[in-house]
Design a protein around this motif. Structure first.
Motif, short mmCIF file in Angstrom:
data_model
loop_
_atom_site.label_atom_id
_atom_site.label_comp_id
_atom_site.label_asym_id
_atom_site.label_seq_id
_atom_site.Cartn_x
_atom_site.Cartn_y
_atom_site.Cartn_z
N LEU A 134 52.25 96.68 14.84
CA LEU A 134 50.93 97.25 15.17
C LEU A 134 49.83 96.62 14.33
O LEU A 134 48.72 96.37 14.83
N SER A 135 50.10 96.35 13.06
CA SER A 135 49.08 95.74 12.20
C SER A 135 48.79 94.30 12.63
O SER A 135 47.64 93.85 12.57
N ILE A 136 49.83 93.57 13.07
CA ILE A 136 49.62 92.20 13.55
C ILE A 136 48.77 92.20 14.82
O ILE A 136 47.98 91.27 15.07
N PRO A 493 55.56 90.20 4.88
CA PRO A 493 54.95 90.97 5.98
C PRO A 493 54.50 92.36 5.56
O PRO A 493 53.56 92.90 6.15
N LEU A 494 55.14 92.94 4.53
CA LEU A 494 54.66 94.24 4.04
C LEU A 494 53.23 94.13 3.52
O LEU A 494 52.43 95.05 3.67
N ALA A 495 52.91 92.98 2.91
CA ALA A 495 51.55 92.76 2.41
C ALA A 495 50.56 92.66 3.55
O ALA A 495 49.43 93.16 3.47
N LEU A 496 50.97 92.02 4.67
CA LEU A 496 50.06 91.87 5.81
C LEU A 496 49.72 93.21 6.43
O LEU A 496 48.62 93.36 7.00
N ILE A 497 50.62 94.18 6.35
CA ILE A 497 50.33 95.52 6.90
C ILE A 497 49.08 96.08 6.23
O ILE A 497 48.13 96.53 6.89
N GLY A 498 49.06 96.06 4.90
CA GLY A 498 47.90 96.58 4.18
C GLY A 498 46.64 95.79 4.43
O GLY A 498 45.54 96.35 4.53
N SER A 588 41.59 91.34 1.22
CA SER A 588 42.96 91.03 1.60
C SER A 588 43.92 91.23 0.43
O SER A 588 45.02 91.76 0.60
N ILE A 589 43.50 90.85 -0.77
CA ILE A 589 44.36 91.04 -1.94
C ILE A 589 44.46 92.52 -2.30
O ILE A 589 45.55 93.04 -2.58
N ILE A 590 43.33 93.22 -2.29
CA ILE A 590 43.32 94.63 -2.69
C ILE A 590 44.16 95.48 -1.74
O ILE A 590 45.07 96.21 -2.17
N GLY A 592 46.28 94.54 0.64
CA GLY A 592 47.66 94.07 0.73
C GLY A 592 48.50 94.53 -0.44
O GLY A 592 49.65 94.97 -0.29
N LEU A 593 47.92 94.49 -1.64
CA LEU A 593 48.65 94.88 -2.84
C LEU A 593 48.84 96.39 -2.91
O LEU A 593 49.89 96.87 -3.36
N MET A 594 47.84 97.15 -2.46
CA MET A 594 47.95 98.60 -2.50
C MET A 594 49.14 99.11 -1.69
O MET A 594 49.96 99.90 -2.18
N LEU A 595 49.25 98.65 -0.46
CA LEU A 595 50.31 99.16 0.41
C LEU A 595 51.65 98.50 0.13
O LEU A 595 52.70 99.17 0.15
N SER A 596 51.63 97.21 -0.16
CA SER A 596 52.91 96.52 -0.38
C SER A 596 53.60 97.02 -1.65
O SER A 596 54.83 97.05 -1.72
N SER A 597 52.82 97.41 -2.67
CA SER A 597 53.43 97.92 -3.90
C SER A 597 54.22 99.19 -3.64
O SER A 597 55.30 99.40 -4.20
#
Length: 618
Positions: A134-136, A493-498, A588-590, A592-597
């Motif tokens: 869905l995020s993609i 890909p977990l990072a791309l979700i965020g 993108s960094i903020i 991506g890092l929030m959700l992937s962590s």
């Protein structure tokens, strides 16, 4: 413990940080954070002098000296810090604001539920995969818009004036004076410089390296006030000036504001390729109204410019053969009669002077005299030029553009405000597909900012592929296991979700700097999975039971992953807020890092249990 030296070091740091923000970040966020820093520094000073803070710091110093020689005091201190009871705000700053002792049991319970049964693990993994898909779809469907570089607020605006060809310099200057009169009423304009008789530099002509000189051309470069001293952006002001100058109909006037990123060509560019100039000109003229009808399109232009008409000598091959003449011989004679030819050079006063042979002006005063020129053929017989050549007055162009050795005409345009060039390109393609049919043998190649965007995206994608290959190679060498390397790779890909969800919520466009941010994010998020799997391996080597090893690894690495992620996020916030160009990179960094962590702490253990058996050796 907080001591006097460390107290004043923190206070000085807050004051210096506030001063730096006030000096270099004169925007809303910079001033707001600076005020917070000053308030914190003032609160610390108040506590120090008014609430006997200096006595507490002195007591801390004495207690630290005693703790160096007494283990029981150290144990008492650690037990007290572990309870977090009756702590004030300053103690929490020293010992930690986030109560990880409360978060860890919640995390442990959640992780046990996720990995306890095969059905639960499949549910967690399929749900995560669904969220990823869905995020993609967000950038694919246009919910997260894409662009090359976002429009930025600069301090220059460029005005280009093109009057009818052949207009003399004085008349062109009169048109420019009308424009200048209108510009004087804008309080945002500090000054402007004008050049009459030559093209001026502008964002759409960046990198061309050639500025045409002609009496019908002029340009104005406008300097406006700093961003902090005006309430309107440079591109909004350019739209306002453009609308105001539409009243002047004596010339074609284009108003441009620089877009974000490095200098590039026009925002939209269609290269119409074919053989015949007249057909190319007709196609470009037909497509220009279609392009202009798209909302947000400004300054539409065709590269094929008219020039003063020229007399063309059309030679008749049959007549030349009949009179024993050839094109080279006739051409050299006409060139000598009209332009002259160099026959020799002489040295005069230490300077080389060319000797030109040409006809006297009174010998060919009119075109008819040129037509009646007599040429001696190979047999020495005189032949009139008009007997072998037809002289016609034909329109001409000032430049010929070729692409892959084929003639081309460029149809270009800019975009106003926050209009995205890729949206203009898509709409233009849809319109001509429905409403216009190109003649056979003619085609359109799209360039400009859209072409540069595509090339940049491909370069970043190539870099991402290389980065993934290097990451996999390093992980296989580190863990001596292909399965573990792939588990770590799943965090990408977990990072791309965020990234995509965060951009969709805050309506931030995915730009080229955003892609660079995603590339940088890959290296950051992989680190979290590596330290987690490394801890699992250490636990298993130590003889801890399988499931307990995985749960303990998550619990022990929770604080490290959270703190490093928070530090990275806070470190990238100033860059994100500094300029529109870097907002996508920071976001993108903020996000991506929030959700992937968070997801890494759940998904990596789940994948480990799913694909790494209990009996596999480490």
């Amino acid at each position: 413990r907080l001591t006097k030296k460390f107290f004043w070091l923190v206070d000085i740091f807050l004051i210096a940080g506030a001063a730096a923000l006030f000096l270099f970040q004169k925007n809303f966020w910079g001033i707001s954070i600076g005020i917070i820093f000053l308030a914190a520094a003032a609160a610390m000073i108040y506590w120090y002098f008014m609430e006997a803070g200096h006595l507490k710091l002195k007591a801390n110093r004495e207690l630290m000296k005693r703790e160096l020689d007494d283990d029981e005091l150290i144990k008492k201190k650690l037990r007290y810090q572990g309870t977090h009871e009756d702590e004030n705000f300053f103690n929490k700053l020293i010992h930690g604001i986030i109560p990880f002792d409360r978060l860890i049991p919640v995390y442990e319970k959640t992780l046990k539920l996720a990995i306890c049964t095969r059905r639960r693990r499949i549910t967690v993994l399929t749900t995560t995969a669904g969220i990823f898909i869905l995020s993609i779809l967000l950038p694919i469907t246009g919910i997260v818009a894409t662009e090359f570089f976002p429009n930025s607020d600069f301090e220059n605006i460029y005005v280009s004036i093109e009057a009818p060809i052949g207009l003399n310099l004085d008349k062109t200057n009169e048109i420019v004076e009308k424009i200048e009169t209108k510009l004087l009423k804008y309080p945002e304009i500090v000054n402007f410089s004008t050049v009459v008789g030559k093209e001026g530099a502008s964002p759409s002509r960046a990198g061309t390296g050639f500025l045409q000189s002609a009496s019908h051309l002029a340009s104005i470069v406008i300097t406006i006030t700093d961003k902090e001293n005006r309430k309107i952006t440079s591109y909004a002001l350019a739209d306002k000036i453009r609308s105001d100058l539409e009243e002047i109909e004596e010339a074609n006037i284009s108003v441009e504001s620089p877009r974000g990123g490095p200098p590039s060509s026009a925002a939209f560019e269609a290269r119409i390729v074919g053989d015949d100039f007249q057909t190319l000109d007709k196609i470009a003229s037909d497509l220009k109204p279609i392009l202009s009808s798209i909302p947000g399109v400004i300054n539409t232009d065709i590269s094929l410019k008219d020039a003063p008409a020229e007399y063309t000598f059309s030679l008749d091959p049959l007549r030349m053969e009949f009179y024993n003449l050839n094109a080279a011989y006739i051409g050299s004679l006409v060139r000598m009669a009209i332009s002259g030819v160099e026959v020799s050079t002489v040295i005069l006063e230490n300077k080389e002077v060319k000797v030109m042979a040409t006809f006297a002006e009174d010998k060919i005063p009119t075109l008819e005299a040129v037509q009646n020129l007599q040429i001696k053929n190979l047999k020495g017989q005189p032949v009139f030029l008009k007997d072998v050549a037809k002289i016609e007055l034909k329109p001409s162009v000032n430049a010929i553009t070729r692409i892959d050795q084929k003639r081309a005409v460029l149809l270009s345009a800019g975009v106003s405000g926050t209009t995205r060039p890729n949206v203009v390109l898509s709409e233009f393609q849809d319109k001509i597909k429905k409403d216009y049919k190109l003649p056979e043998g003619y085609s359109i190649v799209y360039g400009g900012e859209n072409e540069q965007n595509a090339e940049s995206v491909l370069s970043v994608l190539r870099a991402m592929i290389i980065a993934v290959i290097l990451i996999i190679s390093t992980l296989i060498i580190q863990f001596n296991s292909f399965k573990k390397a792939m588990i770590v790779l799943v965090t990408l890909p977990l990072a791309l979700i965020g990234v995509f969800i965060g951009m969709a919520i805050l309506r931030i466009n995915l730009s080229f700097p955003g892609l660079i941010g995603i590339l940088a994010l890959f290296g950051i998020v992989v680190k979290n999975a590596i330290i987690l799997i490394d801890k699992i391996n250490l636990n298993l080597k130590s003889g801890i039971p399988y499931y307990d090893s995985i749960i303990d690894a998550g619990k022990s690495r929770l604080e490290a992953i959270f703190i490093t992620s928070i530090c990275t996020i806070f470190g990238i916030i100033p860059v994100t807020l500094s300029n529109e160009v870097w907002m996508a990179l920071g976001a993108s960094i903020i996000f991506g890092l929030m959700l992937s962590s968070i997801l890494t702490l759940i998904i990596v253990p789940t994948l480990f249990v799913t694909f790494i058996g209990e009996k596999e050796r480490f």
